[in-house]
Design an enzyme around this catalytic site. Structure first.
Site, PDB file in Angstrom:
ATOM      1  CG  HIS A 579      -1.855   1.174   1.245  1.00 14.66           C
ATOM      2  ND1 HIS A 579      -2.353   1.689   2.422  1.00 14.66           N
ATOM      3  CD2 HIS A 579      -2.344   1.971   0.270  1.00 14.66           C
ATOM      4  CE1 HIS A 579      -3.124   2.725   2.158  1.00 14.66           C
ATOM      5  NE2 HIS A 579      -3.132   2.917   0.862  1.00 14.66           N
ATOM      6  CG  HIS A 584      -0.019   6.246  -0.536  1.00 18.36           C
ATOM      7  ND1 HIS A 584      -0.759   7.362  -0.254  1.00 18.36           N
ATOM      8  CD2 HIS A 584      -0.886   5.191  -0.460  1.00 18.36           C
ATOM      9  CE1 HIS A 584      -2.010   7.021  -0.001  1.00 18.36           C
ATOM     10  NE2 HIS A 584      -2.114   5.700  -0.123  1.00 18.36           N
ATOM     11  CG  HIS A 771      -4.425   3.655  -3.981  1.00 15.34           C
ATOM     12  ND1 HIS A 771      -5.603   4.317  -3.692  1.00 15.34           N
ATOM     13  CD2 HIS A 771      -3.686   3.710  -2.839  1.00 15.34           C
ATOM     14  CE1 HIS A 771      -5.563   4.772  -2.450  1.00 15.34           C
ATOM     15  NE2 HIS A 771      -4.419   4.417  -1.905  1.00 15.34           N
ATOM     16  CG  ASN A 775      -6.992   2.825   0.281  1.00 15.07           C
ATOM     17  OD1 ASN A 775      -6.255   3.037   1.241  1.00 15.07           O
ATOM     18  ND2 ASN A 775      -8.129   3.491   0.103  1.00 15.07           N
ATOM     19  CB  ILE A 921      -8.269   8.316   0.712  1.00 20.99           C
ATOM     20  CG1 ILE A 921      -8.582   8.278   2.209  1.00 20.99           C
ATOM     21  CG2 ILE A 921      -8.534   6.996   0.050  1.00 20.99           C
ATOM     22  CD1 ILE A 921      -8.565   9.586   2.911  1.00 20.99           C
TER      23      ILE A 921
END
Length: 921
Positions: A579, A584, A771, A775, A921
């Site tokens: 993740h 990110h 993602h 997520n 997010i």
């Protein structure tokens, strides 16, 4: 607003006439209501190749007919007549304004009404022969009582500015906009009417800084995509200057209003000035490599000059101004953070309302989190008044915040409360859970470690051929490997170097794990054996324990504890590697390089722009509150203070840009085989692999869209290699953004349009589909603690352990006391709930926000995008059909939740579906 600023606006430089540029015409209405002196105050922006020569030429060529405000016409264009042109400026204001902001708005209306709030300069794509730069005209924005654009967008207003444009002006290519107000405003777009070709759109979606913060004007280009070599002569200088302004000079601390993009290492996670236990190593270099983050320029800590000082919540961390959350997103995120903040008040709340950070004592304690809410245990009746006071405060927060201590029932137990106990569900989640990207085909036996045996003991796994064959009921290991029916979830080599350090932390007991699975003829995956390893000791050079499911009660509970340890490891690797690192952190350098090296006119910038939204802001917030020293991830996941060092180790040994392509990743893990007849070029080894099956549909749709887009703009031979901005962009990603990996041989070349399409497809897939898949299932799968504990507090009991007798007497207590405590669990649930939430302003793959509909002026590209959107709608139908197909047991059956994480669309909230364009997010 200060009286001094009002005086300046009424009498000072803001009311001074802006000089015309040669070949330009200023609006006659530009004059103020009262002027006692006339004094030139030029708008500052690089328009000309030589500013001094341009100013001198302007003074010579301007024919100022009337100091009362008649048209200022240059001698070169006065003979040719003028065309009336109108610019409509669309501005977005806050939805909820304070009283002081409303008063300031009224003042702004007045200032704009007299033409002294916003100045704009229209720049032609044609060269003015006098200045050797783009022809230009200037005007002021006016509007006494602007009205909302529509009844549904009450915070969006429009103003106008009028120009007299020479008939030989040419096509407009850029606008310079200067904000004379004392505060910034948000510009959505400018539309220019009056040219023969119809309205000309200048999409902005940007904050326009006040001139008091920065005297330079902002440059807004029209929605025409140009490669660098195709840039019209009149706006070439502006293209270069706009990029230079975004890059900054790498010096000083960044300010809130700036839009500077630059790189820095991860040296901002620790806070040694506050506490030496909060010191964290810098993630950079050969020992601890890591991608780069966005530079803030904050000064170093006093304790360690290599570490950057921190900005603690609620104060904001710098990100370039346009990267910050918009108002709706900010409100959504803040309400979610409020839950996490309450659960983070352990020192004050726990000390006052409970005797200790208590474990769950029975499964009904966990059920209460969803039924009646979380209640802290009363200590005794002492200090009753203070407890009552705090309880009242918490109750008020409960009422205001809605569900702050009460959670929705997670999807994993909504249909079947006991599904998590079953082996087939444990195995199913490796293919259709929140972390379906680590399972691999077992290709050889025995299973061997690649770690140094001198440090970590013999490389052979304790899972033997004989043990596996006992579970295969007559099938040999060799035959099972040949038929591609053995699979493994292997965290041994990544975790073992950290186990000893982790187990020295309070209330942390973990092991490195391997789990072997068998795919049977019925199309079901089931676990065969689990190996849990500790670092070798003198007495135990091979400190490894193997568990199978067994049939007696004791073995059953031991097996359940072993599975919990595997799930805990999986949760940590998921959060820190798959993740955070692979989406990110890896995306951040791509975003920084895109802004620094690709003009907003560049077609690749326009293609990538929707996939960069909010990522820098959410990453900055994560470094501030989630992955920082002492933050929520350290407090809630097994690796504790070593969490980001583990993430760095994964980057060092595992991360490769080329392997972030979904087909390449599946091939690397042995979960697919090459097959040129398939649209994706691969065929799945396990057909019922929901993440991969749905993911390949999304991957192929993105790939097709990107390839058609790239081919449209790069149709000429050598057009990719000759694109100076593009080559600088790719070079900077490798040599600055991923500096610690810059010398790796696996970086793709960028020489052809096929190379470019492959690179862009990886980036868009990472930001969107990848993602989303890892997520938005965090709360649906992790919200039930026994299904996915984020840490373990006890090792699996052994027969010679002092507590083994207690385990035999009350195995449920041993199991529950091994899981996170009530406070740890509810804290991480609050975070998972927030991170799994879609904001109402989410922008999904294949969709375009109505306010951004003029992103490009190219009908052929818009048709390509419509086809992409239609493909995604068709994919959604295919996925829904798959979720009703009882042959696909991994996503359909009694109590089985459908696999929806890669459904493109979603509404707001925790939906367990939806693919946003970006990591938002």
């Amino acid at each position: 607003m200060s009286s001094a600023l009002k005086t300046q606006l009424l009498t000072g430089p803001a009311l001074r006439r802006v000089p015309a540029i040669p070949g330009a015409v200023s609006n006659g209405n530009l004059r103020p209501a009262r002027v006692t002196k006339s004094k030139f105050c030029p708008i500052r922006a690089v328009v000309n190749s030589d500013q001094n020569k341009a100013t001198e030429a302007a003074t010579k060529s301007v024919d100022a007919k009337d100091v009362n405000g008649s048209l200022l016409v240059s001698s070169s264009s006065s003979k040719e007549g003028l065309v009336d042109v109108r610019a409509v400026i669309t501005i977005r204001k806050k939805l909820k304004e304070k009283l002081t902001e409303k008063i300031e708005d009224q003042w702004e209306l007045f200032v704009n009404g007299i033409g002294q709030g916003i100045m704009i300069q229209l720049i032609s794509e044609d060269i003015d022969p006098v200045t050797n730069s783009g022809k230009s005209v200037e005007s002021a924005v006016r509007g006494w009582l602007p009205k909302p654009v529509t009844s549904s967008n009450v915070n969006i207003f429009q103003y106008e500015a009028n120009f007299g444009v020479p008939s030989d002006f040419g096509n407009p290519g850029a606008i310079l906009i200067t904000n004379l107000h004392g505060k910034e405003f948000y510009l959505l777009e400018i539309v220019v009417h009056g040219f023969d070709g119809g309205p000309v759109f200048f999409p902005a979606n940007t904050w326009i800084h006040s001139r008091k913060d920065n005297a330079e004007s902002r440059i807004i280009f029209k929605n025409q995509a140009y490669l660098p070599s195709q840039t019209p002569a009149g706006i070439k200088d502006l293209r270069r200057e706009d990029l230079l302004s975004i890059r900054g000079n790498g010096k000083g601390e960044r300010k809130h209003h700036e839009r500077i993009y630059d790189y820095a290492v991860y040296n901002d996670l620790g806070n040694p000035d506050k506490d030496k236990d909060l010191a964290r190593p810098v993630l950079s270099g050969e020992e601890r490599p890591y991608p780069r983050r966005c530079r803030t320029g904050r000064p170093p800590t006093k304790t360690d000059p290599l570490c950057e000082s921190r900005i603690e919540k609620p104060h904001p961390v710098y990100v370039p101004r346009d990267e910050t959350f918009e108002e709706i997103k900010q409100n959504t995120f803040s309400s979610g953070r409020l839950k996490a903040v309450l659960h983070n008040l352990i020192p004050s709340i726990a000390a006052s309302l409970s005797s200790s950070d208590i474990p769950f004592t029975c499964f009904s304690d966990i059920d209460k989190l969803y039924n009646s809410g979380f209640l802290l245990k009363d200590d005794d009746e002492q200090n009753g008044r203070s407890k009552l006071f705090l309880a009242t405060v918490i109750k008020q927060f409960l009422n205001v915040g809605d569900r702050l201590f009460k959670y929705e029932t997670p999807a994993v137990i909504r249909r079947d409360r006991f599904a998590w106990l079953r082996d087939n569900e444990f195995a199913r989640q490796t293919l259709a859970g929140v972390n379906p990207v680590n399972i691999e085909l077992l290709k050889e036996f025995p299973i061997l470690s690649k770690l140094d045996p001198a440090i970590y003991g013999p490389p052979e796994s304790a899972i033997t051929k004989e043990l596996i064959e006992e579970e295969l009921h007559g099938l040999s290991v060799e035959k099972a490997i040949e038929e591609k029916r053995l699979f493994i979830l292997d965290y041994h080599d990544l975790l073992l170097p950290f186990i000893e350090k982790i187990n020295f932390l309070p209330d942390r007991k973990t092991c490195a794990s391997r789990t072997v699975f068998f795919y049977n003829k019925a199309g079901m995956l089931r676990p065969l054996a689990i190996e849990l390893s500790l670092p070798p000791t003198r007495s135990l050079p091979q400190n490894k324990y193997v568990y199978t499911h067994g049939h007696d009660a004791t073995t059953h509970w031991i097996w359940k504890l072993a599975k919990a340890h595997v799930c805990s490891n999986d949760a940590g690797v998921h959060q820190l590697v798959n993740h955070w690192l692979r989406t990110h952190a890896s995306m951040e350098p791509y975003i920084i390089a895109t802004h620094r090296q690709l003009s907003s006119m560049h077609p690749i910038y326009k293609l990538l722009h929707p996939h960069m939204r909010y990522t820098l802001e959410i990453n900055a917030l994560a470094r501030q509150s989630l992955i920082n020293g002492g933050g929520i991830i350290e407090a809630s996941f097994s690796p504790g203070r070593y969490a980001m060092e583990l993430s760095s180790a994964a980057y060092k040994s595992f991360w490769r840009f080329d392997m972030e392509a979904l087909p390449a990743d599946l091939l690397r893990r042995g979960m697919a085989e090459e097959d040129p007849s398939m649209p994706s070029g691969v065929r799945l080894v396990i057909e019922d692999y929901p993440y991969a099956a749905d993911g390949l549909l999304i991957w192929c749709a993105i790939k097709e869209w990107v390839e058609s887009y790239v081919a449209h703009f790069y149709s000429e031979p050598n057009s990719v290699t000759s694109d100076v901005e593009l080559q600088a962009w790719w070079s900077e990603i490798k040599n600055k953004g991923h500096y610690d990996k810059r010398n790796e041989a696996w970086w793709p070349k960028l020489e052809t349009k096929e190379d470019l399409s492959g690179i862009i497809t990886i980036m868009i897939w990472t930001a969107s589909g990848q993602h989303a898949a890892i997520n938005f299932g965090q709360y649906p799968f992790g919200g039930y603690v026994p299904n996915r504990p984020t840490l373990m507090r006890k090792l699996v009991p052994q027969e010679n352990d002092p507590g083994y007798e207690k385990f035999l007497l009350n195995p449920q207590h041993t199991f529950l006391s091994s899981l996170p405590t009530q406070l740890q669990a509810t804290k991480v649930m609050a975070v998972q709930d927030t991170l799994s939430t879609h904001s109402p302003d989410e922008e999904y793959l294949g969709q375009v926000n109505q306010l951004h509909s003029h992103w490009i002026n190219d009908p052929e590209v818009l048709n390509m995008f419509d086809k992409f959107s239609a493909n995604l709608e068709e994919i959604e139908k295919i996925i829904n059909t798959r979720n009703k197909d009882f042959r696909l047991k991994g996503r359909c059956g009694a109590g089985i939740p459908p696999y929806e994480l890669l459904l493109p669309s979603s509404g707001p909230g925790v939906t367990g579906r939806g693919i946003p364009n970006s990591i938002s997010i």
